[in-house]
Design a protein around this motif. Structure first.
Motif, mmCIF file in Angstrom:
data_model
loop_
_atom_site.group_PDB
_atom_site.id
_atom_site.type_symbol
_atom_site.label_atom_id
_atom_site.label_comp_id
_atom_site.label_asym_id
_atom_site.label_seq_id
_atom_site.Cartn_x
_atom_site.Cartn_y
_atom_site.Cartn_z
ATOM 1 N N PRO A 208 40.418 49.389 27.102
ATOM 2 C CA PRO A 208 39.559 50.060 28.079
ATOM 3 C C PRO A 208 39.949 49.689 29.511
ATOM 4 N N SER A 209 39.824 50.666 30.401
ATOM 5 C CA SER A 209 40.144 50.434 31.808
ATOM 6 C C SER A 209 38.890 50.244 32.654
ATOM 7 N N ARG A 210 37.741 50.695 32.138
ATOM 8 C CA ARG A 210 36.486 50.599 32.871
ATOM 9 C C ARG A 210 35.340 50.327 31.909
ATOM 10 N N VAL A 211 34.246 49.810 32.461
ATOM 11 C CA VAL A 211 33.050 49.537 31.673
ATOM 12 C C VAL A 211 31.842 49.820 32.556
ATOM 13 N N PHE A 212 30.765 50.308 31.928
ATOM 14 C CA PHE A 212 29.500 50.423 32.654
ATOM 15 C C PHE A 212 28.381 49.890 31.782
ATOM 16 N N ALA B 294 27.080 47.656 27.036
ATOM 17 C CA ALA B 294 28.253 47.766 27.880
ATOM 18 C C ALA B 294 29.144 48.823 27.227
ATOM 19 N N MET B 295 29.313 49.950 27.909
ATOM 20 C CA MET B 295 30.097 51.073 27.375
ATOM 21 C C MET B 295 31.494 51.039 27.967
ATOM 22 N N PHE B 296 32.499 51.055 27.109
ATOM 23 C CA PHE B 296 33.887 51.064 27.557
ATOM 24 C C PHE B 296 34.380 52.482 27.794
ATOM 25 N N LEU B 297 35.195 52.635 28.821
ATOM 26 C CA LEU B 297 35.825 53.914 29.161
ATOM 27 C C LEU B 297 37.329 53.729 29.200
ATOM 28 N N PHE B 298 38.046 54.791 28.863
ATOM 29 C CA PHE B 298 39.511 54.765 28.844
ATOM 30 C C PHE B 298 40.052 55.780 29.834
ATOM 31 N N ILE C 162 27.927 39.559 31.477
ATOM 32 C CA ILE C 162 29.339 39.800 31.760
ATOM 33 C C ILE C 162 29.850 38.714 32.694
ATOM 34 N N ALA C 163 31.055 38.235 32.425
ATOM 35 C CA ALA C 163 31.709 37.236 33.275
ATOM 36 C C ALA C 163 33.137 37.706 33.543
ATOM 37 N N VAL C 164 33.467 37.811 34.821
ATOM 38 C CA VAL C 164 34.761 38.348 35.250
ATOM 39 C C VAL C 164 35.577 37.226 35.897
ATOM 40 N N PRO C 165 36.823 37.009 35.420
ATOM 41 C CA PRO C 165 37.650 35.966 36.026
ATOM 42 C C PRO C 165 38.235 36.414 37.365
ATOM 43 N N LEU D 261 36.198 41.354 27.659
ATOM 44 C CA LEU D 261 36.363 42.284 28.781
ATOM 45 C C LEU D 261 37.856 42.279 29.097
ATOM 46 N N PRO D 262 38.547 43.401 28.865
ATOM 47 C CA PRO D 262 40.007 43.407 29.034
ATOM 48 C C PRO D 262 40.446 43.064 30.459
ATOM 49 N N PRO D 263 41.651 42.516 30.598
ATOM 50 C CA PRO D 263 42.184 42.275 31.938
ATOM 51 C C PRO D 263 42.181 43.574 32.749
ATOM 52 N N LYS D 264 41.889 43.464 34.027
ATOM 53 C CA LYS D 264 41.904 44.588 34.972
ATOM 54 C C LYS D 264 40.865 45.668 34.662
ATOM 55 N N CYS D 265 39.920 45.399 33.762
ATOM 56 C CA CYS D 265 38.878 46.372 33.437
ATOM 57 C C CYS D 265 37.869 46.378 34.588
ATOM 58 N N LYS D 266 37.677 47.533 35.183
ATOM 59 C CA LYS D 266 36.789 47.674 36.344
ATOM 60 C C LYS D 266 35.376 48.018 35.902
ATOM 61 N N ILE D 267 34.404 47.448 36.598
ATOM 62 C CA ILE D 267 33.000 47.772 36.337
ATOM 63 C C ILE D 267 32.646 48.975 37.202
ATOM 64 N N THR D 268 32.127 50.013 36.572
ATOM 65 C CA THR D 268 31.745 51.229 37.285
ATOM 66 C C THR D 268 30.235 51.428 37.162
ATOM 67 N N SER D 269 29.709 52.352 37.919
ATOM 68 C CA SER D 269 28.260 52.589 37.887
ATOM 69 C C SER D 269 27.854 53.336 36.618
ATOM 70 N N ARG D 270 26.604 53.190 36.271
ATOM 71 C CA ARG D 270 26.048 53.895 35.114
ATOM 72 C C ARG D 270 26.208 55.402 35.289
#
Length: 184
Positions: free
Chosen positions: A6-10, A178-182, A90-93, A46-55
């Motif tokens: 996944p590239s994004r998550v909301f 937490a919904m993953f988006l591709f 969620i915890a982001v490095p 949470l995959p590397p470089k996965c961006k958090i986006t709005s609902r």
């Protein structure tokens, strides 16, 4: 579907009530905006470089019937007055090449703050151990949060939490997702 990273998550949440447990769950998913998806629950990376986006942006990308991967916390009760809680932390490095963590908390008797603190604490704790941070597990989340953030290794923790009290003669269901988006 060669690369299923996944590239994004909301984050989204909902509460549902109905005389049948399954319909209560369906109503909670509807309030969360994802009842029309086929949800596949996955574990907590949470995959590397996965961006958090709005609902709102995330929901706009979904198609009815779409198979969607998610991390979901769910709690149900049919007891009048019983408090139920679900939370995804969620915890982001800081290093975007490293993975982060999502955690699920679900249960009875926890209020909003307890569930949200626990989910963030768990996500940060899992990420912290992979980064070599050992924090006293007996400390309060507010103390541990300062240690994690001052380390410079974790840049963000957050959560989505839903709580509700059971109603007489109805099932009450709470979900936090937490919904993953591709990317195409």
């Amino acid at each position: 579907m060669q690369n299923m990273v996944p590239s994004r998550v909301f984050l989204t949440k909902g509460v549902g009530r109905h005389k049948y447990q399954l319909k209560s769950f369906e109503e909670a998913l509807r309030k969360a905006g994802v009842a029309q998806q086929n949800l596949v629950q996955v574990s907590s990376i949470l995959p590397p470089k996965c961006k958090i986006t709005s609902r709102d942006k995330g929901l706009a990308e979904l198609t009815p019937g779409q198979v969607c991967f998610c991390v979901m916390a769910r709690a149900d009760t049919d007891e009048h007055g019983r408090l139920v809680a679900s939370s995804v932390g969620i915890a982001v490095p800081k290093d975007g090449r490293k993975w982060g963590y999502l955690s699920e908390v679900h249960g009875h008797g926890m209020d909003q703050r307890e569930a949200s603190d626990m989910s963030e604490d768990l996500a940060a704790g899992m990420l912290g151990t992979t980064l070599g941070l050992e924090v006293d597990p007996n400390k309060a989340w507010s103390e541990k949060e300062q240690v994690y953030k001052s380390s410079g290794l974790i840049i963000r923790t957050s959560n989505i939490t839903q709580t509700a009290r059971g109603k007489r003669d109805l099932w009450t269901t709470v979900v936090a997702i937490a919904m993953f988006l591709f990317d195409d």
